[in-house]
Design an enzyme around this catalytic site. Structure first.
Site, short mmCIF file in Angstrom:
data_model
loop_
_atom_site.label_atom_id
_atom_site.label_comp_id
_atom_site.label_asym_id
_atom_site.label_seq_id
_atom_site.Cartn_x
_atom_site.Cartn_y
_atom_site.Cartn_z
N GLY A 9 -8.47 12.82 2.32
CA GLY A 9 -9.90 12.81 2.03
C GLY A 9 -10.52 11.48 2.46
N ASN A 10 -9.73 10.41 2.33
CA ASN A 10 -10.24 9.09 2.72
C ASN A 10 -10.56 9.02 4.21
OD1 ASN A 10 -10.18 7.62 0.23
ND2 ASN A 10 -7.95 7.80 0.34
N LYS A 127 -5.48 19.11 -10.01
CA LYS A 127 -6.00 18.69 -8.69
C LYS A 127 -7.41 18.16 -8.82
CE LYS A 127 -6.25 18.14 -4.40
NZ LYS A 127 -5.59 16.93 -3.95
N LYS A 211 -3.02 19.22 -0.28
CA LYS A 211 -2.90 19.38 1.17
C LYS A 211 -1.63 18.73 1.73
CE LYS A 211 -4.03 15.20 3.05
NZ LYS A 211 -4.15 14.49 1.81
N LYS A 273 1.98 12.52 -1.71
CA LYS A 273 2.31 12.16 -0.32
C LYS A 273 3.80 11.86 -0.20
CE LYS A 273 -2.23 10.17 0.23
NZ LYS A 273 -2.85 11.46 0.55
N1 LIG Z 1 2.46 3.02 -4.82
C1 LIG Z 1 1.36 3.15 -4.07
N2 LIG Z 1 1.35 2.68 -2.81
C2 LIG Z 1 0.23 2.78 -2.03
N3 LIG Z 1 -0.91 3.36 -2.46
C3 LIG Z 1 -0.94 3.86 -3.72
C4 LIG Z 1 0.18 3.77 -4.57
N4 LIG Z 1 -0.13 4.36 -5.78
C5 LIG Z 1 -1.39 4.77 -5.67
N5 LIG Z 1 -1.90 4.48 -4.44
C6 LIG Z 1 -3.24 4.84 -4.01
O1 LIG Z 1 -3.15 6.02 -3.21
C7 LIG Z 1 -4.33 6.03 -2.40
C8 LIG Z 1 -4.14 7.08 -1.31
O2 LIG Z 1 -4.16 8.35 -1.93
P1 LIG Z 1 -5.47 9.26 -1.88
O3 LIG Z 1 -6.65 8.47 -2.31
O4 LIG Z 1 -5.18 10.53 -2.59
O5 LIG Z 1 -5.52 9.47 -0.32
P2 LIG Z 1 -6.18 10.51 0.66
O6 LIG Z 1 -7.53 10.88 0.12
O7 LIG Z 1 -6.25 9.71 1.93
O8 LIG Z 1 -5.26 11.69 0.76
C9 LIG Z 1 -4.45 4.61 -1.92
O9 LIG Z 1 -5.78 4.28 -1.59
C10 LIG Z 1 -3.96 3.81 -3.13
O10 LIG Z 1 -5.06 3.34 -3.89
N1 LIG Z 2 -6.70 19.88 -1.01
C1 LIG Z 2 -6.50 18.53 -1.05
O1 LIG Z 2 -5.40 18.04 -1.33
O2 LIG Z 2 -7.62 17.75 -0.77
P1 LIG Z 2 -7.73 16.15 -0.83
O3 LIG Z 2 -6.64 15.61 0.05
O4 LIG Z 2 -9.09 15.83 -0.29
O5 LIG Z 2 -7.55 15.76 -2.26
#
Ligand SMILES: Nc1ncnc2c1ncn2[C@@H]1O[C@H](COP(=O)(O)OP(=O)(O)O)[C@@H](O)[C@H]1O
Ligand SMILES: NC(=O)OP(=O)(O)O
Length: 315
Positions: A9-10, A127, A211, A273
């Site tokens: 999402g980022n 979620k 996702k 992830k």
């Molecule tokens: N152990 C970790 N190492 C790195 N990032 C982490 C960790 N725990 C939490 N995070 C957070 O996870 C975020 C990425 O996940 P998320 O915001 O769900 O990403 P995206 O929207 O790109 O899928 C990072 O911005 C960070 O703030």
């Molecule tokens: N479906 C899903 O995981 O979306 P985000 O990555 O934006 O949370």
């Protein structure tokens, strides 16, 4: 080499997560520039993407307009996000490929993911989707029956059911398109969740799949060599957010599972992830990489990011 690239999402919106169309188009141009760079190497690329901000916004619109036009279920909202984001990504990728003189065609596939009707995810929403709200505003919606959760600094966020993706129903079509040379956008938002009835028919269910977990299943099914999970941090980090923070480089899947058990990766962000990267490698994938969008070429050609490898492998 075949690469499954999962865009977070980022990578799809601006940092405030409001997902205005102009923000999404701008973000798509940045992301697809990186993908076009990748396509200058000898790789096949399948792109999947998150939809948390977008599907949450659609749900709100539905609810607000319910007295005027018939509301549609959450799985329909998910399908709509696949189409819209696929459209935005294809426009941006076509432009970036054209700029670089790379002759590749793009395609987006509406993609369903099979889930179990009795998945425990249906009874415990996990979620996070949509916009962030201050606690007081979230409280009002909780009183109306919604589930919201404190997500830290940014505020509260609605959470919905998130079952496990068991199978990507439309993976054979993704496979065929990749084989025909297309750069394919597929399984957005983890896939539209469907269950199979006793008579074999499929029907949508109200949920949003993670996702990254969807990407791990799709990556194995389309025989990707590498799963790249692109987000806004260069590495998964041990002791994240503390003075002892330690970015992880190359790591075996067993060691990474061990760090996850020790609680280094937050649920709802880095946790899935790491889980997805481990699942892909455990199921026979060559390597999975978690890194920042602007490092994805390094992730393929070198050793950038957190590189998850099989226990015995040095691939
Ligand atoms: N152990 C970790 N190492 C790195 N990032 C982490 C960790 N725990 C939490 N995070 C957070 O996870 C975020 C990425 O996940 P998320 O915001 O769900 O990403 P995206 O929207 O790109 O899928 C990072 O911005 C960070 O703030
Ligand atoms: N479906 C899903 O995981 O979306 P985000 O990555 O934006 O949370």
């Amino acid at each position: 080499m075949r690469v499954l690239l999962a865009l977070g999402g980022n990578a799809m919106t601006n940092p405030d997560g409001r997902a205005r169309p102009e923000d999404q188009i701008d973000a798509a141009h940045v992301a697809m520039s990186a993908v076009a760079d990748l396509l200058q190497h000898d790789v096949d690329v399948v792109i999947t993407h998150g939809n948390g901000p977008q599907v949450g916004n659609l749900l709100v619109k539905n609810e607000v307009a319910a007295s005027v036009v018939p509301p549609v279920p959450l799985d329909w909202c998910g399908a709509q996000t696949q189409a819209t984001l696929g459209f935005v990504l294809m426009n941006a990728l076509d432009a970036a490929l054209e700029q670089r003189g790379v002759d590749r065609r793009t395609a987006t596939l509406v993609t369903r993911a099979l889930v179990a009707a009795d998945d425990p995810g249906f009874t415990r929403p996990t979620k996070p989707i949509g916009r962030f709200l201050p606690a007081e505003e979230a409280q009002v919606l909780i009183e109306h029956g919604e589930t919201w959760e404190d997500r830290g600094e940014k505020g509260w966020r609605r959470v919905v059911a998130s079952p496990e993706p068991l199978e990507i129903v439309d993976a054979p079509a993704v496979h065929a398109l990749v084989g025909a040379g297309f750069v394919v956008v597929a399984n957005g938002g983890g896939g539209i969740p469907v269950v199979r009835d006793e008579d074999g028919t499929l029907h949508g269910v109200e949920a949003v799949i993670d996702k990254d977990l969807g990407a791990a299943v799709l990556a194995r099914t389309v025989e990707a060599d590498v799963l790249v999970i692109a987000t806004d941090v260069a590495n998964a980090v041990l002791h994240f957010g503390t003075p002892e923070a330690e970015p992880l480089g190359r790591v075996t899947v067993s060691d990474l599972r061990g760090y996850a058990r020790e609680g280094h990766f937050a649920s709802g962000s880095m946790g899935p992830k790491v889980d997805a990267a481990c699942r892909f490698v455990e199921a026979g994938g060559t390597r999975a990489v978690i890194t920042r969008l602007d490092h994805i070429v390094d992730a393929i050609t070198g050793d950038g990011g957190t590189v998850v490898v099989p226990d015995q492998g040095e691939n």
